[in-house]
Enzyme design. Sequence first.
Site, PDB file in Angstrom:
ATOM      1  N   TYR A 141      -6.977  -5.634  -8.503  1.00  0.00           N
ATOM      2  CA  TYR A 141      -6.389  -6.183  -7.278  1.00  0.00           C
ATOM      3  C   TYR A 141      -5.273  -5.282  -6.777  1.00  0.00           C
ATOM      4  O   TYR A 141      -4.322  -4.995  -7.502  1.00  0.00           O
ATOM      5  CB  TYR A 141      -5.840  -7.593  -7.546  1.00  0.00           C
ATOM      6  CG  TYR A 141      -5.279  -8.262  -6.312  1.00  0.00           C
ATOM      7  CD1 TYR A 141      -6.010  -8.275  -5.126  1.00  0.00           C
ATOM      8  CD2 TYR A 141      -4.038  -8.876  -6.318  1.00  0.00           C
ATOM      9  CE1 TYR A 141      -5.512  -8.883  -3.990  1.00  0.00           C
ATOM     10  CE2 TYR A 141      -3.536  -9.495  -5.172  1.00  0.00           C
ATOM     11  CZ  TYR A 141      -4.278  -9.492  -4.012  1.00  0.00           C
ATOM     12  OH  TYR A 141      -3.789 -10.086  -2.879  1.00  0.00           O
ATOM     13  N   ASP A 236      -0.766   0.600 -10.122  1.00  0.00           N
ATOM     14  CA  ASP A 236      -0.297  -0.541  -9.335  1.00  0.00           C
ATOM     15  C   ASP A 236       0.535  -1.407 -10.274  1.00  0.00           C
ATOM     16  O   ASP A 236      -0.001  -2.129 -11.116  1.00  0.00           O
ATOM     17  CB  ASP A 236      -1.502  -1.311  -8.789  1.00  0.00           C
ATOM     18  CG  ASP A 236      -1.084  -2.506  -7.943  1.00  0.00           C
ATOM     19  OD1 ASP A 236       0.057  -3.001  -8.127  1.00  0.00           O
ATOM     20  OD2 ASP A 236      -1.892  -2.962  -7.127  1.00  0.00           O
ATOM     21  N   LYS A 264       7.145  -7.792  -6.111  1.00  0.00           N
ATOM     22  CA  LYS A 264       7.533  -9.003  -6.862  1.00  0.00           C
ATOM     23  C   LYS A 264       8.954  -8.926  -7.421  1.00  0.00           C
ATOM     24  O   LYS A 264       9.900  -9.238  -6.716  1.00  0.00           O
ATOM     25  CB  LYS A 264       6.493  -9.295  -7.948  1.00  0.00           C
ATOM     26  CG  LYS A 264       5.070  -9.433  -7.313  1.00  0.00           C
ATOM     27  CD  LYS A 264       4.118 -10.235  -8.115  1.00  0.00           C
ATOM     28  CE  LYS A 264       2.706 -10.182  -7.574  1.00  0.00           C
ATOM     29  NZ  LYS A 264       2.254 -11.362  -6.908  1.00  0.00           N
TER      30      LYS A 264
HETATM   31  C1  LIG Z   1      -1.491  -5.913  -8.857  1.00  0.00           C
HETATM   32  C2  LIG Z   1      -1.133  -6.381  -7.480  1.00  0.00           C
HETATM   33  N1  LIG Z   1      -1.097  -5.489  -6.480  1.00  0.00           N
HETATM   34  C3  LIG Z   1      -0.768  -5.844  -5.232  1.00  0.00           C
HETATM   35  C4  LIG Z   1      -0.477  -7.141  -4.913  1.00  0.00           C
HETATM   36  C5  LIG Z   1      -0.161  -7.520  -3.496  1.00  0.00           C
HETATM   37  O1  LIG Z   1       1.168  -7.842  -3.355  1.00  0.00           O
HETATM   38  P1  LIG Z   1       1.654  -8.758  -2.118  1.00  0.00           P
HETATM   39  O2  LIG Z   1       1.129 -10.131  -2.384  1.00  0.00           O
HETATM   40  O3  LIG Z   1       3.130  -8.638  -2.156  1.00  0.00           O
HETATM   41  O4  LIG Z   1       1.068  -8.140  -0.888  1.00  0.00           O
HETATM   42  C6  LIG Z   1      -0.488  -8.102  -5.916  1.00  0.00           C
HETATM   43  C7  LIG Z   1      -0.157  -9.509  -5.613  1.00  0.00           C
HETATM   44  O5  LIG Z   1      -0.295 -10.395  -6.412  1.00  0.00           O
HETATM   45  C8  LIG Z   1      -0.849  -7.724  -7.229  1.00  0.00           C
HETATM   46  O6  LIG Z   1      -0.950  -8.633  -8.211  1.00  0.00           O
END
Ligand SMILES: Cc1ncc(COP(=O)(O)O)c(C=O)c1O
Length: 427
Positions: A141, A236, A264
């Site tokens: 993700y 990520d 986060k």
């Molecule tokens: C691994 C990862 N990357 C990117 C994101 C996207 O972040 P945002 O919700 O702040 O756009 C998330 C959100 O949960 C995530 O878990």
Amino acid sequence: MTAQTRSDRESALVETARRVLPAGGFGNVPLEIIVAEGRAGRVWDVSGNEYVDLLLGSGPMFVGHAHPEVLEAVREQVGRGTTFFANSEPGIRLAAAIVDAVPCAEQVRFVSSGTEADAYAMRLVRAFRGREKILKFEGGYHGMSDYSLMSLAPKRPGNFPRAIPDSPGIPRSVADEMLIAPFNDAEAAVALIEAHKDELAGVIVEPFQRLIAPKPGFLQALRRATQAHGIPLIFDEVVTGFRFAYGGAQEYFGVTPDVCTLGKVIGGGFPLAAIAGRADIMALFDKGAVGEDRFLTQIGTLSGNPVAATAGLKCLEILRRPGAYEQVFATGGAMMEGLSGMLREAGVAGQVIGCPVMFDVIFATGEVTDYRATLRADAAMGRRFNAAVRAHGVLKSDGKCYVGLCHTEADVADALGAFRAGVGAVG
Ligand SMILES: Cc1ncc(COP(=O)(O)O)c(C=O)c1O
């Protein structure tokens, strides 16, 4: 803890939400709980029901809701203005703290969400390499951009490396720019990197994919294969950053990427995320350094927002205190162990996956090392478990329990009580 009741006021809000919001919600968690307030590791809904909060705002509230020190710092900043668009001291200090903490971070560029950070990180490595394809992992993700919504959750997985779009509305051409590899299969991933090395701009990976740990050597193999061809590796770390360790998963696993994305925790509950990485790659954000042709334009109204940066800075200060990570890992470990024991005792075909700072139960047997293994899970059992756990006073999403520094022994005891009800509902 007892089952939750719903007041007329909360029922009316749910009704209004159904009328004015598609699917009756913000698109995040599919819950009919309207949260009214949070303190430390607990939240209360509009009806006054109390929950142990294992949602933690989907991760940002790692030190807890309404932390008195964070509140004090934020109040002071809010009184001096909330956004300037120009450089401000909190943002500069937060960038310096990230550079101090995160192994790959030589420079930082702020944005407002993890989605943006990941989309820019991919554009950044494309611009740096002068190539277009990005390799990502099935089930990984990286937010909601067109490029990220490829083979995140395919119902019918395709043949690697073909990308399967997760949403309508994405131009067909985008799928052609993405290569998909199986997570935790170092051999397959390295073979794909080798085969496509001349067209690859970069590789993006969640170092701990959702709740799936990397097999020993997997991240190292990605690092070696990308380094051999000068292909930037992006971690990520939106979830893992400052959560797995102060320096994130790259510190925890001892593998340093070229670029990472953060979100986060670094925003302390406010909208803030970042791209951080090697200075020569980050230089593409600097027209003066790389010239008009290589310059990557990047602007955001709220980037580096001083209130968010102030909250993030205070959270990092709290996390730097001795014993912080030991404490949160012990708390989460107790929850995981307790839940595992209950599943075992009840003879339920399920297992607890993840790590102490984020975990969940998956109703499947056999090792879970990639996305396809998660498709074996009994979804109906998952729904019954989650409904019972929520009804017994734990707020959690369908896919994850987040554990924070804020959770106390009483929170653990109450969470385990709700888990027992959850196991009872599937046993
Ligand atoms: C691994 C990862 N990357 C990117 C994101 C996207 O972040 P945002 O919700 O702040 O756009 C998330 C959100 O949960 C995530 O878990």
